[in-house]
Design a protein around this motif. Structure first.
Motif, PDB file in Angstrom:
ATOM      1  N   ALA A  34       0.816  -1.210   0.000  1.00 49.87           N
ATOM      2  CA  ALA A  34       0.000   0.000   0.000  1.00 49.87           C
ATOM      3  C   ALA A  34       0.846   1.255   0.000  1.00 49.87           C
ATOM      4  CB  ALA A  34      -0.922   0.016   1.209  1.00 49.87           C
ATOM      5  N   TYR A  38       1.958   2.483   5.459  1.00 48.93           N
ATOM      6  CA  TYR A  38       0.652   1.853   5.589  1.00 48.93           C
ATOM      7  C   TYR A  38       0.863   0.379   5.872  1.00 48.93           C
ATOM      8  CZ  TYR A  38      -0.327   6.014   2.960  1.00 48.93           C
ATOM      9  OH  TYR A  38      -0.368   7.314   2.544  1.00 48.93           O
ATOM     10  N   ALA A  45      -8.558   5.785   5.523  1.00 46.72           N
ATOM     11  CA  ALA A  45      -7.577   6.877   5.495  1.00 46.72           C
ATOM     12  C   ALA A  45      -7.978   7.908   6.540  1.00 46.72           C
ATOM     13  CB  ALA A  45      -7.534   7.508   4.103  1.00 46.72           C
ATOM     14  N   ALA A  50      -7.608  11.985   1.439  1.00 51.68           N
ATOM     15  CA  ALA A  50      -6.584  10.937   1.413  1.00 51.68           C
ATOM     16  C   ALA A  50      -7.171   9.615   0.924  1.00 51.68           C
ATOM     17  CB  ALA A  50      -5.967  10.767   2.799  1.00 51.68           C
ATOM     18  N   ARG A  54      -5.442   8.008  -2.362  1.00 52.57           N
ATOM     19  CA  ARG A  54      -4.760   6.710  -2.251  1.00 52.57           C
ATOM     20  C   ARG A  54      -5.471   5.638  -3.056  1.00 52.57           C
ATOM     21  NH1 ARG A  54      -3.782   7.436   4.088  1.00 52.57           N
ATOM     22  NH2 ARG A  54      -2.143   8.997   3.902  1.00 52.57           N
ATOM     23  N   ASP A  57      -4.538   6.297  -6.712  1.00 49.17           N
ATOM     24  CA  ASP A  57      -3.133   5.942  -6.947  1.00 49.17           C
ATOM     25  C   ASP A  57      -2.973   4.424  -6.981  1.00 49.17           C
ATOM     26  OD1 ASP A  57      -2.413   8.613  -7.095  1.00 49.17           O
ATOM     27  OD2 ASP A  57      -1.653   8.701  -5.035  1.00 49.17           O
ATOM     28  N   ALA A  58      -3.666   3.723  -6.077  1.00 52.71           N
ATOM     29  CA  ALA A  58      -3.603   2.264  -6.061  1.00 52.71           C
ATOM     30  C   ALA A  58      -4.232   1.687  -7.332  1.00 52.71           C
ATOM     31  CB  ALA A  58      -4.298   1.720  -4.818  1.00 52.71           C
ATOM     32  N   ALA A  66      -4.471  -2.672  -1.730  1.00 52.88           N
ATOM     33  CA  ALA A  66      -4.499  -1.306  -1.193  1.00 52.88           C
ATOM     34  C   ALA A  66      -5.849  -0.655  -1.478  1.00 52.88           C
ATOM     35  CB  ALA A  66      -3.368  -0.465  -1.777  1.00 52.88           C
TER      36      ALA A  66
END
Length: 157
Positions: A34, A38, A45, A50, A54, A57-58, A66
């Motif tokens: 992750a 993390y 989050a 966030a 995240r 992005d994952a 993640a």
């Protein structure tokens, strides 16, 4: 005779190297991916922003575990309801729809019932091109989760 002694030692050394490398890889795999800071058991989050960032992005990286840790309801992570395998399968589908090259949150979230908020996210470079997608974000009282994503305009995987 001498050659077979050295050959046997070489084989034993090779087996030892492979075993050590295997244990090292198992250790790395068990920590999750992750990103820095993390843990594999940390869900959600610390903020709505966030959670969205995240998650996207994952999705871009194809990091389904993640994504799964960031997807849930006001009762907690979805993985607790669906199980790890099903949740990661669902994240695979979402990642194939989303996987943006870049993303940007719009400044004004819209508050909903029960602490949920709706955020518009501008996605660049998805399978459907550049699109704006609403995300519904919720909190379980401690952590924030992506609860829903309006994927209608993103096409089918």
């Amino acid at each position: 005779m001498r050659g077979s002694l050295w050959e046997g030692a070489g084989v034993r050394a090779g087996v030892m190297v492979v075993a050590v490398a295997g244990f090292a890889l198992i250790g790395c795999a068990s920590r999750g991916s992750a990103g820095p800071g993390y843990g594999a058991d940390l869900y959600g989050a610390e903020s709505a922003e966030a959670a969205i960032g995240r998650f996207l992005d994952a999705a871009r990286l194809g990091d389904y575990p993640a994504m799964a840790r960031l997807f849930g309801t006001d009762e907690g992570p979805a993985e607790r309801r669906w199980g790890r395998a099903e949740t990661e399968q669902r994240m695979f589908v979402l990642a194939s729809l989303l996987a943006p090259r870049a993303w940007k949150l719009r400044a004004n979230p819209i508050a909903g019932a029960g602490g949920a908020s709706r955020w518009m996210v501008d996605l660049t470079g998805t399978r459907s091109g550049d699109v704006s997608v609403p995300f519904i974000i919720v909190s379980d009282g401690n952590r924030w989760f992506v609860e829903r994503i309006a994927t209608e305009g993103l096409g089918t995987p």
